[in-house]
Design a protein around this motif. Sequence first.
Motif, short mmCIF file in Angstrom:
data_model
loop_
_atom_site.label_atom_id
_atom_site.label_comp_id
_atom_site.label_asym_id
_atom_site.label_seq_id
_atom_site.Cartn_x
_atom_site.Cartn_y
_atom_site.Cartn_z
N ARG A 106 -5.42 -0.40 10.35
CA ARG A 106 -4.45 -0.81 11.36
C ARG A 106 -3.22 -1.51 10.77
O ARG A 106 -2.29 -1.85 11.52
CB ARG A 106 -5.12 -1.72 12.39
N ASP A 107 -3.22 -1.77 9.49
CA ASP A 107 -2.16 -2.54 8.84
C ASP A 107 -1.02 -1.61 8.42
O ASP A 107 -1.25 -0.59 7.77
CB ASP A 107 -2.75 -3.26 7.63
N GLU A 108 0.21 -2.02 8.73
CA GLU A 108 1.36 -1.21 8.32
C GLU A 108 1.47 -1.10 6.80
O GLU A 108 2.09 -0.17 6.27
CB GLU A 108 2.65 -1.83 8.87
N LEU A 109 0.84 -2.05 6.08
CA LEU A 109 0.87 -2.00 4.62
C LEU A 109 -0.25 -1.13 4.05
O LEU A 109 -0.30 -0.91 2.83
CB LEU A 109 0.75 -3.42 4.05
N GLY A 110 -1.14 -0.66 4.91
CA GLY A 110 -2.17 0.27 4.50
C GLY A 110 -3.01 -0.21 3.33
O GLY A 110 -3.60 -1.30 3.38
N ALA A 111 -3.06 0.57 2.26
CA ALA A 111 -3.93 0.30 1.12
C ALA A 111 -3.30 -0.62 0.09
O ALA A 111 -3.86 -0.81 -0.99
CB ALA A 111 -4.34 1.61 0.46
N ASP A 112 -2.16 -1.20 0.39
CA ASP A 112 -1.48 -2.09 -0.56
C ASP A 112 -1.95 -3.53 -0.33
O ASP A 112 -1.31 -4.31 0.38
CB ASP A 112 0.04 -1.98 -0.40
N GLY A 113 -3.07 -3.87 -0.95
CA GLY A 113 -3.63 -5.20 -0.76
C GLY A 113 -2.79 -6.31 -1.35
O GLY A 113 -2.74 -7.42 -0.83
N VAL A 114 -2.11 -6.02 -2.46
CA VAL A 114 -1.26 -7.03 -3.08
C VAL A 114 -0.12 -7.40 -2.14
O VAL A 114 0.18 -8.59 -1.94
CB VAL A 114 -0.72 -6.51 -4.43
N VAL A 119 -12.76 -4.08 5.44
CA VAL A 119 -12.72 -4.22 3.98
C VAL A 119 -11.25 -4.34 3.57
O VAL A 119 -10.49 -3.38 3.72
CB VAL A 119 -13.35 -3.00 3.29
N PRO A 120 -10.81 -5.48 3.08
CA PRO A 120 -9.40 -5.62 2.71
C PRO A 120 -9.03 -4.66 1.59
O PRO A 120 -9.88 -4.28 0.77
CB PRO A 120 -9.28 -7.07 2.26
N ALA A 121 -7.78 -4.25 1.56
CA ALA A 121 -7.31 -3.33 0.54
C ALA A 121 -7.44 -3.95 -0.85
O ALA A 121 -7.34 -5.17 -1.01
CB ALA A 121 -5.86 -2.94 0.81
N PRO A 122 -7.67 -3.13 -1.87
CA PRO A 122 -7.79 -3.66 -3.24
C PRO A 122 -6.60 -4.52 -3.62
O PRO A 122 -5.45 -4.17 -3.36
CB PRO A 122 -7.85 -2.39 -4.09
N GLY A 123 -6.88 -5.65 -4.24
CA GLY A 123 -5.83 -6.57 -4.67
C GLY A 123 -5.58 -7.71 -3.72
O GLY A 123 -5.00 -8.73 -4.11
N PHE A 124 -6.02 -7.57 -2.47
CA PHE A 124 -5.77 -8.62 -1.48
C PHE A 124 -6.49 -9.92 -1.87
O PHE A 124 -5.87 -10.99 -1.96
CB PHE A 124 -6.22 -8.15 -0.10
N LEU A 125 -7.78 -9.82 -2.11
CA LEU A 125 -8.56 -11.02 -2.43
C LEU A 125 -8.12 -11.63 -3.76
O LEU A 125 -7.96 -12.85 -3.88
CB LEU A 125 -10.05 -10.69 -2.46
N GLY A 126 -7.94 -10.78 -4.76
CA GLY A 126 -7.56 -11.29 -6.08
C GLY A 126 -6.22 -11.98 -6.09
O GLY A 126 -6.04 -13.02 -6.73
N THR A 127 -5.26 -11.43 -5.36
CA THR A 127 -3.93 -12.03 -5.29
C THR A 127 -3.98 -13.38 -4.59
O THR A 127 -3.35 -14.36 -5.02
CB THR A 127 -2.94 -11.09 -4.58
N LEU A 128 -4.74 -13.44 -3.50
CA LEU A 128 -4.91 -14.72 -2.81
C LEU A 128 -5.59 -15.75 -3.70
O LEU A 128 -5.16 -16.92 -3.76
CB LEU A 128 -5.76 -14.53 -1.55
#
Length: 453
Positions: free
Chosen positions: A194-202, A237-246
């Motif tokens: 549902r996110d406009e940023l899609g798979a861009d977790g960073v 499931v958050p997109a890859p990079g979301f958790l690590g960047t936070l």
Amino acid sequence: MVIAHRLPQRRHLVTDVPGPRSRDLATRRQSAVAAGVAPSAPIQVVDADGGVIVDADGNSLIDLGSGIAVTSVGASNRTVADAVAAQAHRFTHTCFLVTGYEGYVAVCEELNRRTPGDHDKRSVLFTSGAEAVENAVKIARLATGRPAVVAFDHAYHGRTNLTMALTAKSVPYKHDFGPFAPEVYRMPMSYPFRDELGADGVAAARRAITLIDSQISADKVAAVIVEPIQGEGGFVVPAPGFLGTLAEWCHTRGVVFVADEVQSGFCRTGDWFACEHEGVVPDLITTAKGIADGLPLSAVTGRADLLDAVHPGGLGGTYGGNPVACAAALATIEEMDTNDLCARARHIGTIVTDTLTETATALAADGHAVIGEVRGRGGMIAVELVRPGTTEPDPALARSVVAQALSRGVVSLTCGTYGNVVRLLPPLVIDDGLLREGLGVITDVLTETAASS
């Protein structure tokens, strides 16, 4: 993996579901139990083992819920039951705040060893997931001297006053229960479907960080708390990079990064903890549910300097780390190790994901594209249901699927901010055949319901 089960591992219906005895007990419940406690499945359980639940009418149902990710090693695992009985025969309670006992220490040692990171750690034990989350916030606020706590859209962290403030969804969790605890701020989550940023977790993480910096200021933030895979919010499931960047931003700004693994922990997602999939090491991690196979136990584990910053007497509770619950936890962890339930969870995830993805493809080919997304990890998989060809949530379809599956002898659950997600949380010891049969019922119901809608 071969596990000997006490009950026959089969689906077998002898009455309608719910049957007459379950309906009678439901009537008794209505005259004795507060109306606010509303079980989703109108059956009354008398026995359970492995992947089955037996109700008061003698129906044997396939369990694809495991008490909301609790009974991962089975609801009457012999090793756990024997450990509980042995401890209960010795003593059921002393209160660890009064007189200590080895079980509490041993559970903390296991948590310190198994949670992500090789840094010096400490643990403290409580009774519920919400209590663990509250205490993680207490620890972060005291250790940092800062007031603010950041949570995310679609989050669920509990039903106490503070954890309701952290929880996103209003009905049924927060509606008319306010006012809530102050200094809690909500940021957008990475929700790829549902996110406009899609798979861009960073990019999703940077969006949240920008808002934190502009709306709160990092030097006022004690903690950022996030579920590595959201539970009640819809198995997001958050997109890859979301958790690590936070986590990296928290590290550089002196903010405590808290991973709420109450639902996703203890082998459920195919690793001991879901944040391991992203290589994230939290400052604090909250656990409960699968930790003790159904006995009330929870924990906060993390950096020794954070937990040891709290003054003596600042943490604890009468029942926290109850000796019987600790015995159950140690036996549960032993069973998870012995049977390699992380690998088992990954195997379950492959079966469930492949089955549901095939169903989604077939439905779309027939013009009934009601499955918007299949997502999750390991033994924590869900389908988000939508109106055909759109992303508009269809909560009525989700409710119908779960109700019809129950009538055919399969227990499953709904979740999600919009109530349109069917989640599957089978015991990690469920047999492949029983799992596939339960999935067959779910997919049959989905296909029939989609075709008739």
